[in-house]
Design a protein around this motif. Structure first.
Motif, mmCIF file in Angstrom:
data_model
loop_
_atom_site.group_PDB
_atom_site.id
_atom_site.type_symbol
_atom_site.label_atom_id
_atom_site.label_comp_id
_atom_site.label_asym_id
_atom_site.label_seq_id
_atom_site.Cartn_x
_atom_site.Cartn_y
_atom_site.Cartn_z
ATOM 1 N N ILE A 98 -29.380 3.286 -20.483
ATOM 2 C CA ILE A 98 -29.355 2.572 -21.743
ATOM 3 C C ILE A 98 -28.020 2.042 -22.218
ATOM 4 C CG2 ILE A 98 -29.827 2.938 -24.177
ATOM 5 C CD1 ILE A 98 -32.030 4.806 -23.085
ATOM 6 N N GLN A 99 -26.922 2.814 -22.046
ATOM 7 C CA GLN A 99 -25.856 2.332 -22.826
ATOM 8 C C GLN A 99 -25.226 1.264 -21.810
ATOM 9 O OE1 GLN A 99 -21.970 4.179 -21.457
ATOM 10 N NE2 GLN A 99 -21.314 4.503 -23.493
ATOM 11 N N ILE A 100 -25.368 1.205 -20.409
ATOM 12 C CA ILE A 100 -24.905 0.080 -19.704
ATOM 13 C C ILE A 100 -25.823 -1.169 -19.996
ATOM 14 C CG2 ILE A 100 -24.720 -0.780 -17.425
ATOM 15 C CD1 ILE A 100 -24.479 2.276 -16.529
ATOM 16 N N ALA A 115 -11.263 -2.498 -29.331
ATOM 17 C CA ALA A 115 -10.818 -1.685 -28.370
ATOM 18 C C ALA A 115 -11.261 -0.409 -28.462
ATOM 19 C CB ALA A 115 -9.275 -1.786 -28.366
ATOM 20 N N GLN A 116 -11.345 0.384 -29.700
ATOM 21 C CA GLN A 116 -11.745 1.608 -29.683
ATOM 22 C C GLN A 116 -13.151 1.863 -29.171
ATOM 23 O OE1 GLN A 116 -10.404 3.463 -33.527
ATOM 24 N NE2 GLN A 116 -11.966 5.337 -33.291
ATOM 25 N N GLY A 120 -14.332 4.224 -26.362
ATOM 26 C CA GLY A 120 -15.322 5.414 -26.362
ATOM 27 C C GLY A 120 -16.313 5.406 -25.481
ATOM 28 N N ALA A 121 -16.921 4.088 -25.548
ATOM 29 C CA ALA A 121 -17.968 3.656 -24.296
ATOM 30 C C ALA A 121 -17.584 4.053 -22.699
ATOM 31 C CB ALA A 121 -18.592 2.307 -24.307
ATOM 32 N N VAL A 122 -16.412 3.716 -22.643
ATOM 33 C CA VAL A 122 -15.783 3.804 -20.974
ATOM 34 C C VAL A 122 -15.824 5.173 -20.936
ATOM 35 C CG1 VAL A 122 -13.785 3.731 -19.760
ATOM 36 C CG2 VAL A 122 -14.703 1.830 -20.901
ATOM 37 N N THR A 123 -15.087 6.220 -21.954
ATOM 38 C CA THR A 123 -14.980 7.706 -22.014
ATOM 39 C C THR A 123 -16.254 8.347 -21.874
ATOM 40 O OG1 THR A 123 -13.140 7.467 -23.386
ATOM 41 C CG2 THR A 123 -14.216 9.838 -23.097
ATOM 42 N N VAL A 264 -18.735 13.003 -22.880
ATOM 43 C CA VAL A 264 -19.704 12.220 -23.715
ATOM 44 C C VAL A 264 -19.669 12.350 -25.142
ATOM 45 C CG1 VAL A 264 -22.141 11.869 -24.067
ATOM 46 C CG2 VAL A 264 -21.422 12.039 -21.948
ATOM 47 N N LEU A 265 -19.367 13.527 -25.598
ATOM 48 C CA LEU A 265 -18.999 13.619 -27.002
ATOM 49 C C LEU A 265 -17.893 13.122 -27.566
ATOM 50 C CD1 LEU A 265 -20.418 17.307 -27.426
ATOM 51 C CD2 LEU A 265 -21.433 15.384 -28.263
ATOM 52 N N GLY A 266 -16.811 13.170 -26.870
ATOM 53 C CA GLY A 266 -15.704 12.752 -27.259
ATOM 54 C C GLY A 266 -15.466 11.149 -27.170
ATOM 55 N N GLY A 267 -16.334 10.623 -26.371
ATOM 56 C CA GLY A 267 -16.478 9.205 -26.585
ATOM 57 C C GLY A 267 -17.523 8.596 -27.680
ATOM 58 N N ILE A 268 -18.381 9.492 -27.946
ATOM 59 C CA ILE A 268 -19.267 9.088 -29.004
ATOM 60 C C ILE A 268 -18.429 9.180 -30.398
ATOM 61 C CG2 ILE A 268 -21.064 9.935 -30.418
ATOM 62 C CD1 ILE A 268 -22.462 10.840 -27.977
#
Length: 286
Positions: A98-100, A115-116, A120-123, A264-268
């Protein structure tokens, strides 16, 4: 704060869908297509009941072709995938896809990511990649992963359809109405086994409560957040499903899953604390 609570409640409902489906199918209480049919029918009945209580009918025109097809792809792929995938693992694949898909659509339509939010998405996605990378300790069934990929693409486009919805309840009811005959046709062609009473109950809860009401909440939230934020925040669902799957269904909770969940939580967190891009501010509402 109210928006954050609504988002959290919606994500919990989405995670519950994985647990309910997995519990019913894995225990042999119903087959996947039978579960999907009862789920969609229960969701449609609940949404029509809410419309009736609100004192409004539902115009079935125009036919929501995109909404019905994308919801059908999600429902069928989701149910069939849980023949071979655990609740947490299935949710990880689903919401990674879904994210992709949603980020790809955002980029192709010229949305400003920032950028941020991109970091987050990449993380978050890196956490999913770490979990699913070949050679890891967790074995992923290729057919199940492919079916869940179909479900993820379907849900991504169903979500995108909801961004311009003025009446979330009516839109969700209309989508369920037109999804029902498509799922029924697939179920009839597959000749599903008669479900056990426990399977019927789980499917009805999954349709009327965590799907029907959950999707109305989601369609109500979507116009108030950016597309990319909607994509990233849904990655909290696999984390909820992984933990709940371990506690409720006895699924394995490995170090690999814990590391992936933390990423995942860190990226969110990175994505949600990012300032809104100028191009997106005009598309959001308080």
């Amino acid at each position: 704060m109210r928006l954050a609570l609504l988002i959290a409640l919606t994500m919990a409902a989405f995670a519950a869908n994985s647990l309910l489906n997995r519990a019913a199918v894995d225990a042999g209480l119903t087959d996947p297509l039978g579960y999907a049919l009862i789920r969609v029918a229960s969701g449609a009945a609940m949404l029509w009941l809410l419309l009736a209580l609100r004192g409004r009918g539902l115009s079935v025109q125009p036919v929501p072709v995109a909404g019905a097809i994308s919801l059908t792809a999600y429902m069928l792929g989701f149910s069939l995938a849980y023949l071979t995938l655990g609740a947490g693992l299935g949710a990880l694949i689903l919401f990674g896809v879904i994210q992709i898909t949603m980020f790809a659509v955002a980029v192709t339509t010229g949305a400003a990511l920032g950028a941020q939010r991109l970091a987050g998405a990449v993380t978050a996605f890196s956490g999913l990649a770490f979990l699913l990378w070949p050679g890891g300790r967790i074995s992923v069934d290729p057919a199940g992963a492919a079916l869940m990929t179909v479900a993820g693409i379907g849900w991504a486009f169903y979500t995108l359809q909801g961004r311009g919805t003025a009446d979330p309840l009516a839109a969700s009811a209309r989508n369920f109405l037109w999804c029902l005959p498509l799922v029924a046709l697939a179920a009839v062609l597959a000749r599903p086994d008669w479900p056990a009473p426990g399977g019927v109950v789980l499917a009805m809860v999954g349709g009327a409560v965590t799907s029907g009401l959950g999707y109305v909440l989601w369609y109500g939230v979507l116009p108030r957040i950016e597309t990319t934020t909607a994509a990233v925040v849904q990655l909290s669902v696999p984390v909820i499903a992984v933990v709940a799957g371990a506690l409720i269904l006895g699924e394995a909770l490995s170090l690999q899953l814990l590391i992936a969940g933390a990423a995942v939580l860190g990226g969110i967190a990175l994505a949600l604390t990012a300032p809104a891009a100028p191009a997106d501010r005009s598309q959001t509402r308080d």
